[in-house]
Write an enzyme that holds these catalytic residues in place. Structure first.
Site, PDB file in Angstrom:
ATOM      1  N   ASP A 120      55.887  45.575  36.743  1.00 19.98           N
ATOM      2  CA  ASP A 120      55.007  44.514  36.257  1.00 19.98           C
ATOM      3  C   ASP A 120      54.628  43.615  37.436  1.00 19.98           C
ATOM      4  O   ASP A 120      55.495  43.236  38.233  1.00 19.98           O
ATOM      5  CB  ASP A 120      55.700  43.689  35.171  1.00 19.98           C
ATOM      6  CG  ASP A 120      54.753  42.653  34.563  1.00 19.98           C
ATOM      7  OD1 ASP A 120      53.969  43.042  33.692  1.00 19.98           O
ATOM      8  OD2 ASP A 120      54.821  41.480  34.981  1.00 19.98           O
TER       9      ASP A 120
ATOM     10  N   ASN B 192      44.437  35.743  37.760  1.00 19.91           N
ATOM     11  CA  ASN B 192      43.168  35.771  37.023  1.00 19.91           C
ATOM     12  C   ASN B 192      42.632  34.356  36.793  1.00 19.91           C
ATOM     13  O   ASN B 192      41.428  34.105  36.920  1.00 19.91           O
ATOM     14  CB  ASN B 192      43.353  36.480  35.683  1.00 19.91           C
ATOM     15  CG  ASN B 192      43.363  37.993  35.819  1.00 19.91           C
ATOM     16  OD1 ASN B 192      42.714  38.536  36.696  1.00 19.91           O
ATOM     17  ND2 ASN B 192      44.097  38.665  34.950  1.00 19.91           N
TER      18      ASN B 192
ATOM     19  N   HIS C 168      38.780  37.018  37.378  1.00 19.74           N
ATOM     20  CA  HIS C 168      39.142  38.378  36.951  1.00 19.74           C
ATOM     21  C   HIS C 168      38.746  39.431  37.972  1.00 19.74           C
ATOM     22  O   HIS C 168      39.377  40.494  38.042  1.00 19.74           O
ATOM     23  CB  HIS C 168      38.493  38.683  35.591  1.00 19.74           C
ATOM     24  CG  HIS C 168      39.130  37.932  34.457  1.00 19.74           C
ATOM     25  ND1 HIS C 168      40.293  38.341  33.860  1.00 19.74           N
ATOM     26  CD2 HIS C 168      38.768  36.781  33.817  1.00 19.74           C
ATOM     27  CE1 HIS C 168      40.635  37.499  32.896  1.00 19.74           C
ATOM     28  NE2 HIS C 168      39.717  36.533  32.853  1.00 19.74           N
TER      29      HIS C 168
ATOM     30  N   ASP D  82      41.219  42.356  39.205  1.00 15.82           N
ATOM     31  CA  ASP D  82      40.880  43.783  39.256  1.00 15.82           C
ATOM     32  C   ASP D  82      41.108  44.348  40.651  1.00 15.82           C
ATOM     33  O   ASP D  82      41.600  45.471  40.809  1.00 15.82           O
ATOM     34  CB  ASP D  82      39.421  43.992  38.841  1.00 15.82           C
ATOM     35  CG  ASP D  82      39.191  43.746  37.358  1.00 15.82           C
ATOM     36  OD1 ASP D  82      40.197  43.656  36.611  1.00 15.82           O
ATOM     37  OD2 ASP D  82      38.023  43.623  36.942  1.00 15.82           O
TER      38      ASP D  82
ATOM     39  N   GLU E 296      48.771  44.715  33.419  1.00 18.92           N
ATOM     40  CA  GLU E 296      49.298  44.693  34.786  1.00 18.92           C
ATOM     41  C   GLU E 296      50.605  45.469  34.895  1.00 18.92           C
ATOM     42  O   GLU E 296      51.342  45.324  35.865  1.00 18.92           O
ATOM     43  CB  GLU E 296      49.503  43.249  35.247  1.00 18.92           C
ATOM     44  CG  GLU E 296      50.577  42.482  34.515  1.00 18.92           C
ATOM     45  CD  GLU E 296      50.058  41.761  33.274  1.00 18.92           C
ATOM     46  OE1 GLU E 296      50.725  40.822  32.820  1.00 18.92           O
ATOM     47  OE2 GLU E 296      48.981  42.137  32.757  1.00 18.92           O
TER      48      GLU E 296
END
Length: 367
Positions: free
Chosen positions: A231, A239, A244, A248, A274
């Site tokens: 994780d 974010n 965002h 990404d 994630e």
């Protein structure tokens, strides 16, 4: 993913080869019936030699069918049938058959030739047959040639045969082009169904299938495997603070870094959001911990950038081996518990924790 596409293409090719073999067996059976019937007709028409020759041609066809049934060798089946048909047509052109109609049977050759061979190979064989027909037509005094054909017949024969050959070539080229497009489209859909669009890694569906396959392998032969559930720490903060697009980009960069560190036999998948999952075949728990710790250190030191802006990225991971689990679901639950422990203990760490000297790489380590 490349192995999957190659496998799909191979299965498609094998399916088409089986179809061709069934077709050739059917054509061979029909050829036996035709040769037997026409030979019988020739016998009653007092063309005894012609009848015997046609009947004798059924023998190698029967042998070819039997050989394929015994060996399953498709190459021998194709080659054998083409040689038999070629010799039969050579005889019919040289002898004229009954009433000099033997060459007319040659019209069945081009479509069969292009279907069972390649376009280049079929064209080469067809040109050789053209040359043979020209020799028979132009030199009726050659040994074994007993038929004579009028100039009008020769012109009509070559004109119609040329038209048919070109037509068959175009049709087969179109069929192959359409087939290749369909195979490519099917492969693209299969790839999309098994791949995470953002990272290019396997998706959850594909990883679940691979886990089940690896578990079946473990039950059959006892080959251990481990998983690492990862994780990205505080990913929501990235974010929120950087956007965002930055999130990404972090996912993509992490995926590339992971692929560089794992072995070729290992599989990395985006498990969701994630979260990522690593499948490590033939790997013990200690070896998996070694790899996970190396990946954690690499991520912590890696310069994650987005639009020239440095992004703070660390990971937490839970590691588990199938040796401590009774099923894939239990394996994943244990990995999830270990991941929770790693995050609860401060993040940027691997669970379970062991002494550094205990997890030193040994023989066969993926590190």
């Amino acid at each position: 993913m490349t192995d999957t596409r190659t496998s799909s293409h191979t299965l498609s090719t094998k399916h088409e080869e089986r179809q061709i073999s069934r077709l050739l067996n059917g054509l061979s059976a029909m050829a036996i019936l035709f040769l037997t019937g026409i030979g019988t007709k020739a016998w009653y028409a007092d063309h005894v030699l012609h009848a015997w020759v046609l009947w004798l041609f059924t023998i190698p066809i029967i042998i070819n069918i039997g050989w394929y049934a015994w060996s399953g060798n498709q190459t021998v089946q194709k080659t054998g049938l083409l040689i038999i048909v070629g010799l039969l047509f050579t005889y019919l052109i040289a002898s004229g058959g009954e009433g000099n109609t033997g060459p007319l049977w040659f019209y069945v050759f081009p479509p069969l030739l292009f279907y069972v061979t390649s376009l280049k190979g079929g064209t080469a064989i067809l040109l050789f047959c053209y040359l043979l027909a020209i020799l028979v037509f132009q030199f009726p005094d050659l040994p074994g040639v007993t038929a004579e054909y009028s100039s009008d017949f020769k012109i009509r024969f070559f004109a119609t045969l040329t038209f048919e050959s070109i037509f068959c070539f175009v049709l087969e080229a179109g069929r192959l082009q359409a087939r290749n497009k369909l195979v490519a489209l099917a492969q693209a859909h299969e790839h999309a169904a098994r791949t995470d669009e953002l990272t290019g890694l396997a998706n959850r569906r594909d990883m679940q299938s691979r886990l089940n396959t690896e578990f079946s392998r473990y039950e059959r032969s006892g080959h251990h495997f481990s998983v690492v559930l990862i994780d990205l720490d505080l990913f929501k903060r990235i974010n929120d603070e950087f956007g965002h697009d930055a999130g990404d980009e972090v996912l993509r960069q992490f995926a590339r870094l992971t692929q560089q560190l794992i072995r070729q036999s290992d599989v990395a998948a985006r498990w969701g959001g994630e979260e990522f999952l690593l499948l490590l075949p033939d790997t013990t728990l200690l070896q998996a911990l070694t790899l996970a710790e190396r990946l954690r250190a690499e991520v912590a030191a890696y310069p994650f950038l987005h639009r020239h802006q440095s992004l703070p990225v660390t990971i937490s991971a839970g590691v588990c081996s199938i040796s401590t689990s009774g099923s894939v679901n239990e394996l994943l639950r244990q990995a999830d518990v270990q991941l929770y422990n790693a995050k609860e203990n401060g993040r940027n760490r691997i669970a379970p924790r062991v002494r550094s000297q205990t997890i030193a790489p040994g023989p066969g380590s993926p590190a």
